[in-house]
Write a protein that holds these residues in place. Structure first.
Motif, PDB file in Angstrom:
ATOM      1  N   ARG A 152     -37.304  40.518 -57.665  1.00 28.08           N
ATOM      2  CA  ARG A 152     -36.037  40.995 -57.097  1.00 28.08           C
ATOM      3  C   ARG A 152     -35.512  40.013 -56.052  1.00 28.08           C
ATOM      4  O   ARG A 152     -34.320  39.717 -56.027  1.00 28.08           O
ATOM      5  CB  ARG A 152     -36.213  42.387 -56.480  1.00 28.08           C
ATOM      6  N   ARG A 153     -36.398  39.503 -55.217  1.00 33.27           N
ATOM      7  CA  ARG A 153     -35.969  38.531 -54.201  1.00 33.27           C
ATOM      8  C   ARG A 153     -35.424  37.286 -54.890  1.00 33.27           C
ATOM      9  O   ARG A 153     -34.415  36.734 -54.476  1.00 33.27           O
ATOM     10  CB  ARG A 153     -37.151  38.187 -53.281  1.00 33.27           C
ATOM     11  N   LEU A 154     -36.095  36.826 -55.936  1.00 30.69           N
ATOM     12  CA  LEU A 154     -35.642  35.626 -56.640  1.00 30.69           C
ATOM     13  C   LEU A 154     -34.276  35.845 -57.295  1.00 30.69           C
ATOM     14  O   LEU A 154     -33.436  34.944 -57.278  1.00 30.69           O
ATOM     15  CB  LEU A 154     -36.676  35.173 -57.670  1.00 30.69           C
ATOM     16  N   VAL A 155     -34.043  37.013 -57.864  1.00 32.25           N
ATOM     17  CA  VAL A 155     -32.724  37.306 -58.450  1.00 32.25           C
ATOM     18  C   VAL A 155     -31.664  37.192 -57.366  1.00 32.25           C
ATOM     19  O   VAL A 155     -30.610  36.568 -57.565  1.00 32.25           O
ATOM     20  CB  VAL A 155     -32.696  38.698 -59.118  1.00 32.25           C
ATOM     21  N   PHE A 156     -31.927  37.771 -56.204  1.00 27.67           N
ATOM     22  CA  PHE A 156     -30.982  37.687 -55.104  1.00 27.67           C
ATOM     23  C   PHE A 156     -30.748  36.232 -54.700  1.00 27.67           C
ATOM     24  O   PHE A 156     -29.594  35.784 -54.567  1.00 27.67           O
ATOM     25  CB  PHE A 156     -31.494  38.490 -53.900  1.00 27.67           C
ATOM     26  N   LEU A 157     -31.820  35.476 -54.520  1.00 25.19           N
ATOM     27  CA  LEU A 157     -31.692  34.071 -54.108  1.00 25.19           C
ATOM     28  C   LEU A 157     -30.890  33.263 -55.121  1.00 25.19           C
ATOM     29  O   LEU A 157     -30.006  32.479 -54.751  1.00 25.19           O
ATOM     30  CB  LEU A 157     -33.081  33.442 -53.936  1.00 25.19           C
ATOM     31  N   ILE A 158     -31.175  33.463 -56.384  1.00 30.82           N
ATOM     32  CA  ILE A 158     -30.484  32.714 -57.444  1.00 30.82           C
ATOM     33  C   ILE A 158     -28.995  33.056 -57.439  1.00 30.82           C
ATOM     34  O   ILE A 158     -28.137  32.169 -57.513  1.00 30.82           O
ATOM     35  CB  ILE A 158     -31.137  32.997 -58.814  1.00 30.82           C
ATOM     36  N   ARG A 159     -28.664  34.343 -57.333  1.00 33.41           N
ATOM     37  CA  ARG A 159     -27.249  34.741 -57.314  1.00 33.41           C
ATOM     38  C   ARG A 159     -26.540  34.165 -56.091  1.00 33.41           C
ATOM     39  O   ARG A 159     -25.391  33.737 -56.169  1.00 33.41           O
ATOM     40  CB  ARG A 159     -27.104  36.265 -57.306  1.00 33.41           C
ATOM     41  N   MET A 160     -27.199  34.157 -54.958  1.00 29.43           N
ATOM     42  CA  MET A 160     -26.573  33.607 -53.750  1.00 29.43           C
ATOM     43  C   MET A 160     -26.390  32.095 -53.861  1.00 29.43           C
ATOM     44  O   MET A 160     -25.366  31.554 -53.448  1.00 29.43           O
ATOM     45  CB  MET A 160     -27.390  33.955 -52.496  1.00 29.43           C
ATOM     46  N   ARG A 161     -27.350  31.406 -54.454  1.00 29.77           N
ATOM     47  CA  ARG A 161     -27.206  29.957 -54.639  1.00 29.77           C
ATOM     48  C   ARG A 161     -26.060  29.656 -55.606  1.00 29.77           C
ATOM     49  O   ARG A 161     -25.267  28.751 -55.376  1.00 29.77           O
ATOM     50  CB  ARG A 161     -28.506  29.327 -55.148  1.00 29.77           C
ATOM     51  N   VAL A 162     -25.973  30.428 -56.692  1.00 28.67           N
ATOM     52  CA  VAL A 162     -24.880  30.244 -57.652  1.00 28.67           C
ATOM     53  C   VAL A 162     -23.537  30.418 -56.958  1.00 28.67           C
ATOM     54  O   VAL A 162     -22.575  29.707 -57.249  1.00 28.67           O
ATOM     55  CB  VAL A 162     -25.023  31.222 -58.847  1.00 28.67           C
ATOM     56  N   SER A 163     -23.486  31.329 -55.993  1.00 29.14           N
ATOM     57  CA  SER A 163     -22.231  31.591 -55.292  1.00 29.14           C
ATOM     58  C   SER A 163     -21.971  30.599 -54.169  1.00 29.14           C
ATOM     59  O   SER A 163     -20.944  30.691 -53.498  1.00 29.14           O
ATOM     60  CB  SER A 163     -22.225  33.017 -54.730  1.00 29.14           C
ATOM     61  N   GLY A 164     -22.887  29.672 -53.952  1.00 27.10           N
ATOM     62  CA  GLY A 164     -22.655  28.620 -52.969  1.00 27.10           C
ATOM     63  C   GLY A 164     -23.295  28.823 -51.613  1.00 27.10           C
ATOM     64  O   GLY A 164     -23.070  28.034 -50.699  1.00 27.10           O
ATOM     65  N   MET A 165     -24.098  29.857 -51.448  1.00 26.99           N
ATOM     66  CA  MET A 165     -24.753  30.042 -50.156  1.00 26.99           C
ATOM     67  C   MET A 165     -25.719  28.874 -49.930  1.00 26.99           C
ATOM     68  O   MET A 165     -26.431  28.463 -50.838  1.00 26.99           O
ATOM     69  CB  MET A 165     -25.512  31.368 -50.094  1.00 26.99           C
ATOM     70  N   THR A 166     -25.713  28.361 -48.723  1.00 27.46           N
ATOM     71  CA  THR A 166     -26.550  27.204 -48.407  1.00 27.46           C
ATOM     72  C   THR A 166     -28.015  27.625 -48.268  1.00 27.46           C
ATOM     73  O   THR A 166     -28.323  28.786 -47.970  1.00 27.46           O
ATOM     74  CB  THR A 166     -26.110  26.542 -47.094  1.00 27.46           C
ATOM     75  N   MET A 167     -28.892  26.657 -48.444  1.00 27.33           N
ATOM     76  CA  MET A 167     -30.314  26.922 -48.254  1.00 27.33           C
ATOM     77  C   MET A 167     -30.585  27.321 -46.808  1.00 27.33           C
ATOM     78  O   MET A 167     -31.410  28.187 -46.539  1.00 27.33           O
ATOM     79  CB  MET A 167     -31.147  25.698 -48.654  1.00 27.33           C
ATOM     80  N   SER A 168     -29.883  26.705 -45.890  1.00 28.15           N
ATOM     81  CA  SER A 168     -30.055  27.048 -44.477  1.00 28.15           C
ATOM     82  C   SER A 168     -29.722  28.516 -44.233  1.00 28.15           C
ATOM     83  O   SER A 168     -30.470  29.229 -43.545  1.00 28.15           O
ATOM     84  CB  SER A 168     -29.170  26.144 -43.621  1.00 28.15           C
ATOM     85  N   ASP A 169     -28.604  28.980 -44.807  1.00 29.89           N
ATOM     86  CA  ASP A 169     -28.225  30.381 -44.655  1.00 29.89           C
ATOM     87  C   ASP A 169     -29.232  31.299 -45.333  1.00 29.89           C
ATOM     88  O   ASP A 169     -29.559  32.370 -44.816  1.00 29.89           O
ATOM     89  CB  ASP A 169     -26.824  30.640 -45.211  1.00 29.89           C
ATOM     90  N   LEU A 170     -29.733  30.894 -46.499  1.00 28.12           N
ATOM     91  CA  LEU A 170     -30.731  31.714 -47.188  1.00 28.12           C
ATOM     92  C   LEU A 170     -32.014  31.812 -46.372  1.00 28.12           C
ATOM     93  O   LEU A 170     -32.613  32.889 -46.274  1.00 28.12           O
ATOM     94  CB  LEU A 170     -31.028  31.166 -48.583  1.00 28.12           C
ATOM     95  N   ARG A 171     -32.449  30.691 -45.804  1.00 31.24           N
ATOM     96  CA  ARG A 171     -33.651  30.722 -44.964  1.00 31.24           C
ATOM     97  C   ARG A 171     -33.446  31.667 -43.783  1.00 31.24           C
ATOM     98  O   ARG A 171     -34.321  32.471 -43.455  1.00 31.24           O
ATOM     99  CB  ARG A 171     -34.016  29.323 -44.477  1.00 31.24           C
ATOM    100  N   HIS A 172     -32.273  31.568 -43.160  1.00 29.13           N
ATOM    101  CA  HIS A 172     -31.973  32.433 -42.020  1.00 29.13           C
ATOM    102  C   HIS A 172     -31.954  33.900 -42.457  1.00 29.13           C
ATOM    103  O   HIS A 172     -32.523  34.769 -41.782  1.00 29.13           O
ATOM    104  CB  HIS A 172     -30.636  32.034 -41.382  1.00 29.13           C
TER     105      HIS A 172
END
Length: 155
Positions: free
Chosen positions: A84-104
């Protein structure tokens, strides 16, 4: 419904915006509705299920975004919460969320419920960015359609 079934249903839809795919995504991301099983996937199976490479999953792990458990042989094991976490991360990356924002964001999640207002604001900001992207893509699609019509002899 099992996590793997929901992921399969979500990714099998011809259009990610279809009601069925969105329902599957909502069900998948709602921890309380997904059947927890003892089944755990290795990195190859998890990567295949998610449509990603094992390298990508290892990258997310190196970045501290997901921490799969290890079996007695030292191999990664992805449970339903990891998927579930990976699905969220993948969708956010596809939408352009930065790695820095994802880490935060993940750091906030791990700090607990007191960070919910900040996480909510991050998601509102991300929604605004996605809305802007959709507007820009809609204009790009209209421009492309115009050019296609012009090649067919239409003004």
């Amino acid at each position: 419904m099992a996590t793997a079934d929901l992921i399969e249903r979500m990714l099998a839809e011809p259009h990610a915006s279809s009601a069925s795919a969105i329902d599957a995504l909502h069900t998948l991301l709602d921890d309380s509705t997904v059947e927890e099983t003892s089944a755990r996937l290795g990195i190859a199976e998890a990567a295949e299920l998610l449509g990603q490479s094992p390298h990508t999953l290892r990258y997310y792990e190196r970045e501290g975004l997901v921490r799969p458990s290890r079996n007695s042989s030292g191999y990664r094991e992805y449970s339903a919460p990891h998927l579930r976490r990976l699905v969220f991360l993948i969708r956010m990356r596809v939408s352009g969320m930065t790695m820095s924002d994802l880490r935060h964001y993940v750091q906030l999640v791990e700090r607990g419920v007191e960070t919910m207002p900040e996480r909510r604001q991050m998601m509102i900001d991300q929604r605004d960015r996605i809305s802007r992207q959709l507007e820009e893509l809609t204009l790009a699609l209209a421009t492309t359609d115009y050019k296609i019509r012009s090649y067919d002899g239409a003004p």
